[in-house]
Design a protein around this motif. Sequence first.
Motif, PDB file in Angstrom:
ATOM      1  N   TYR A 168       6.701  12.035  -3.887  1.00 33.06           N
ATOM      2  CA  TYR A 168       6.296  10.713  -4.371  1.00 33.06           C
ATOM      3  C   TYR A 168       7.465   9.735  -4.478  1.00 33.06           C
ATOM      4  O   TYR A 168       7.277   8.517  -4.353  1.00 33.06           O
ATOM      5  CB  TYR A 168       5.604  10.844  -5.733  1.00 33.06           C
ATOM      6  CG  TYR A 168       4.968   9.560  -6.189  1.00 33.06           C
ATOM      7  CD1 TYR A 168       3.799   9.086  -5.580  1.00 33.06           C
ATOM      8  CD2 TYR A 168       5.537   8.797  -7.209  1.00 33.06           C
ATOM      9  CE1 TYR A 168       3.218   7.895  -5.977  1.00 33.06           C
ATOM     10  CE2 TYR A 168       4.954   7.600  -7.615  1.00 33.06           C
ATOM     11  CZ  TYR A 168       3.801   7.155  -7.000  1.00 33.06           C
ATOM     12  OH  TYR A 168       3.239   5.970  -7.393  1.00 33.06           O
ATOM     13  N   PRO A 187       2.555   3.193  -2.232  1.00 33.24           N
ATOM     14  CA  PRO A 187       2.282   4.329  -3.128  1.00 33.24           C
ATOM     15  C   PRO A 187       1.032   5.110  -2.745  1.00 33.24           C
ATOM     16  O   PRO A 187       1.024   6.348  -2.808  1.00 33.24           O
ATOM     17  CB  PRO A 187       2.107   3.647  -4.498  1.00 33.24           C
ATOM     18  CG  PRO A 187       2.908   2.388  -4.391  1.00 33.24           C
ATOM     19  CD  PRO A 187       2.709   1.922  -2.975  1.00 33.24           C
ATOM     20  N   GLU A 188      -0.015   4.393  -2.346  1.00 35.52           N
ATOM     21  CA  GLU A 188      -1.253   5.063  -1.947  1.00 35.52           C
ATOM     22  C   GLU A 188      -1.061   5.825  -0.628  1.00 35.52           C
ATOM     23  O   GLU A 188      -1.603   6.923  -0.449  1.00 35.52           O
ATOM     24  CB  GLU A 188      -2.386   4.045  -1.807  1.00 35.52           C
ATOM     25  CG  GLU A 188      -2.929   3.527  -3.137  1.00 35.52           C
ATOM     26  CD  GLU A 188      -1.929   2.655  -3.884  1.00 35.52           C
ATOM     27  OE1 GLU A 188      -1.909   2.706  -5.124  1.00 35.52           O
ATOM     28  OE2 GLU A 188      -1.167   1.919  -3.224  1.00 35.52           O
ATOM     29  N   TYR A 199       5.193  -1.708  -8.190  1.00 36.19           N
ATOM     30  CA  TYR A 199       4.825  -0.337  -7.874  1.00 36.19           C
ATOM     31  C   TYR A 199       4.312   0.468  -9.076  1.00 36.19           C
ATOM     32  O   TYR A 199       3.704   1.521  -8.896  1.00 36.19           O
ATOM     33  CB  TYR A 199       6.000   0.388  -7.220  1.00 36.19           C
ATOM     34  CG  TYR A 199       6.081   0.145  -5.719  1.00 36.19           C
ATOM     35  CD1 TYR A 199       5.271  -0.798  -5.101  1.00 36.19           C
ATOM     36  CD2 TYR A 199       6.955   0.863  -4.931  1.00 36.19           C
ATOM     37  CE1 TYR A 199       5.349  -1.035  -3.746  1.00 36.19           C
ATOM     38  CE2 TYR A 199       7.035   0.643  -3.555  1.00 36.19           C
ATOM     39  CZ  TYR A 199       6.229  -0.310  -2.978  1.00 36.19           C
ATOM     40  OH  TYR A 199       6.296  -0.539  -1.632  1.00 36.19           O
ATOM     41  N   VAL A 213      -1.043  -0.617 -10.397  1.00 34.35           N
ATOM     42  CA  VAL A 213      -2.027  -0.596  -9.315  1.00 34.35           C
ATOM     43  C   VAL A 213      -2.822  -1.899  -9.297  1.00 34.35           C
ATOM     44  O   VAL A 213      -3.096  -2.466  -8.228  1.00 34.35           O
ATOM     45  CB  VAL A 213      -2.976   0.604  -9.467  1.00 34.35           C
ATOM     46  CG1 VAL A 213      -4.047   0.578  -8.388  1.00 34.35           C
ATOM     47  CG2 VAL A 213      -2.202   1.904  -9.435  1.00 34.35           C
ATOM     48  N   CYS A 215       0.809  -1.223   0.000  1.00 31.88           N
ATOM     49  CA  CYS A 215       0.000   0.000   0.000  1.00 31.88           C
ATOM     50  C   CYS A 215       0.843   1.273   0.000  1.00 31.88           C
ATOM     51  O   CYS A 215       0.303   2.382   0.087  1.00 31.88           O
ATOM     52  CB  CYS A 215      -0.918   0.014   1.227  1.00 31.88           C
ATOM     53  SG  CYS A 215      -2.027  -1.409   1.333  1.00 31.88           S
ATOM     54  N   ARG A 261      -0.882  -4.807  -7.702  1.00 34.14           N
ATOM     55  CA  ARG A 261      -0.788  -4.678  -6.240  1.00 34.14           C
ATOM     56  C   ARG A 261      -2.128  -4.946  -5.570  1.00 34.14           C
ATOM     57  O   ARG A 261      -2.186  -5.537  -4.488  1.00 34.14           O
ATOM     58  CB  ARG A 261      -0.267  -3.287  -5.862  1.00 34.14           C
ATOM     59  CG  ARG A 261       1.242  -3.174  -6.033  1.00 34.14           C
ATOM     60  CD  ARG A 261       1.804  -1.873  -5.500  1.00 34.14           C
ATOM     61  NE  ARG A 261       1.378  -0.753  -6.310  1.00 34.14           N
ATOM     62  CZ  ARG A 261       0.469   0.128  -5.953  1.00 34.14           C
ATOM     63  NH1 ARG A 261      -0.153   0.005  -4.782  1.00 34.14           N
ATOM     64  NH2 ARG A 261       0.134   1.123  -6.749  1.00 34.14           N
ATOM     65  N   ALA A 297       0.768   8.979  -1.360  1.00 36.18           N
ATOM     66  CA  ALA A 297      -0.126   9.917  -2.055  1.00 36.18           C
ATOM     67  C   ALA A 297      -1.058  10.616  -1.074  1.00 36.18           C
ATOM     68  O   ALA A 297      -1.394  11.795  -1.254  1.00 36.18           O
ATOM     69  CB  ALA A 297      -0.940   9.173  -3.116  1.00 36.18           C
ATOM     70  N   ILE A 298      -1.478   9.895  -0.017  1.00 35.60           N
ATOM     71  CA  ILE A 298      -2.339  10.491   1.008  1.00 35.60           C
ATOM     72  C   ILE A 298      -1.530  11.403   1.927  1.00 35.60           C
ATOM     73  O   ILE A 298      -1.976  12.489   2.305  1.00 35.60           O
ATOM     74  CB  ILE A 298      -3.037   9.385   1.823  1.00 35.60           C
ATOM     75  CG1 ILE A 298      -4.016   8.602   0.930  1.00 35.60           C
ATOM     76  CG2 ILE A 298      -3.770   9.972   3.031  1.00 35.60           C
ATOM     77  CD1 ILE A 298      -4.579   7.356   1.587  1.00 35.60           C
TER      78      ILE A 298
END
Length: 509
Positions: free
Chosen positions: A337, A325-326, A455, A458, A323, A461, A329-330
Motif C-alpha cells: 500500500y 489508492p484504489e 490521499y 476518499v 485514483c 478525492r 488496493a486492486i
Amino acid sequence: MNPSSNVRLYLQDCLAKYNKLPVQVRASFWFFICAFLQKAIGMISTPIFTRLLTPAEYGQFSVFMSWMGIATIFISLCLYYGVYMQGLVKFDQKRALFSSSMQGLTLVMVIVWSVVYAMGYSFWNQLFSLTTLQMACMFVLIWVSAVFNFWASEQRVDYKYRTLVSITLIASFLQPLIGILFVLASSDKVTARILGLVVVDTACFSWMFFKQMHSGNYKISWSFCKYALLFNIPLVPHYLSQVVLSSSDRIMIGQMVGDTQAGIYSLAYSVALIMTLFNAALSQTINPWIYQQIKANRIERLAPVIYFTLVFIAGVNLLLMLCAPEIIAIFAPKPYYQAIWTIPPVAMSVYFMYAYDAFAKFAFYYEKTVYIMTASIIGAVANIVLNYWLIPIFGYIVAGYTTLLCYVLYVTFHYLFMNKICDKYCQHVRPYNTHIICCITIIFILLSFGILCTYRSVELRLLCVVLFLWFCYHKRHILISYFKQIQLFHSVKRNEPNASQKISKELVS
C-alpha cells in the motif's frame, strides 16, 4: 425493417468505411489497440503476481528486468532501434540481406558475451546479485527480444499489421499464464517467473530468426555489419542514459534498502507508466505532421496542437493520481500500500516524457544527435547521484521525486537545445511560447501535489474526480474538435517524399 437488419446494415457500412481507410491508418489503429491490450493484460496479471510473490520476490524480479535492460544495450547494441530502421529505408533493394546480417551479427554478439560471462560467472553473478540460471535466462531473453524486434520493425515498415498484432497478443496472453503456472509449481518463484518468459518468448519468437535468415539465404554482409556497428556504437551512451534514467532507481533501492522496498516501488512505477500508452498514441499520430511542418518551415503551426496534447497528457495523469489508492488496493495486497506515495511523482514524470518527445523533434530532424546525447547523459548522471545521496536519508519513496527532478532537467535541456536549433535553422523563429509551456507545467505540478494531500480522504478525492469529469464534459466540444484535427494527421503519413527517412531518424531513440 427489424432492429437486427438495422444493426447488420450499420455494421456493413462501418466495415465498408474501414476497408476504404488507407493502410497506414488501419495499421496505426491496430498497433494502438495491440498496445492497449498488452497494457490491459499486464494490468490484469499484476494483481495475481503481487499475491503469488512476496514484495521481496516481486522486487527481485523487477531488479532482474532492470539489469536486463542495461545488459541489452551492451550485448545487442540495440541494433533493432536505430540502425535497422535506417537500413530498411537506405538499403531497400537489399533488405533481406540486411535483415539476415543484423540477425546474424546480434547472435554473434550474444554468443561472445555469453563466453565472457562463462569465463568469470561468479564475478558477474555477484555483481548482478543473480544466479547462474537467471543469468542464462537473461542472455536467452535478450536474444529472442532482439529477434522479435527485427522482425516486428520490418512488419511495421511494410504495414503488415495482422500477423504482428496476432503474435504479439498471443505472447502477451501466454506470458502471464505460463508464468502463473510456473510460479505455483516452484519454490524458487523468482526464477520460475523468469523461466515462464523464456519459454513463451522462445516458442513465439525464435522462428522469426530463421525466417529472416532464410530470406537472406543465411548470408551475413560484413559491410552491413560494419555500417551497423559504426552507426550504433556512438549511440550507446544515449541508450544507456535512457535506461539508467528509467531503471537505476529500482536497482539502487534493491542494493541500498532491500528487495521488499524495490518491489513496492516497482509496482508504483509500473502503475504510473500505464499512461505512457497515451504518450505513444499521440506521438505516433502527430509525428509525421510535425516533421512536415518543420521541413516546410511552418513551425508556428505546432504550438496549438502541442499545447493541447500537453494539457491532455496532464489531465489523464491527474486522473490516475486521483485514483491511485484504489488502483493499488486492486493491484496488490496491503504490504504494497505504501506504493501510493510514489505514484504522483512518477506520473508527473510521464508528462515530461511526452514534453521531451515534442521538443526533441528538431534535434532529430536536423540530426543534432550530440544535443540528444548530452541531455540524456546529464539526466542519467543526475539520477544516479541524487539517488545515491538521498535514498539513504529519506528512504525509497524519494526515488520517485529524484526521477521527476531528473526528467525536468532532461526536458529543460531539450527545450534549450530546440531553441538553439531554431535560431540557427528557422530564422530565429521559435515554435513555442515559454510562458505558456511554463504555465501549463506549473499548474499541472501544483495540482499533482494538491492531489497528494487528498490521499487520506476518499470523499475529497471522489469530489475531485466528479469535478474533473464535469469539466471534461463541459469542454467536450473543444476536446472533440482537437481530437478530430489530430486524427487528420494520419493522412499526411506518406504525402511527403522523404517523410519516412525523417521519421526513421527519430526511431534511433
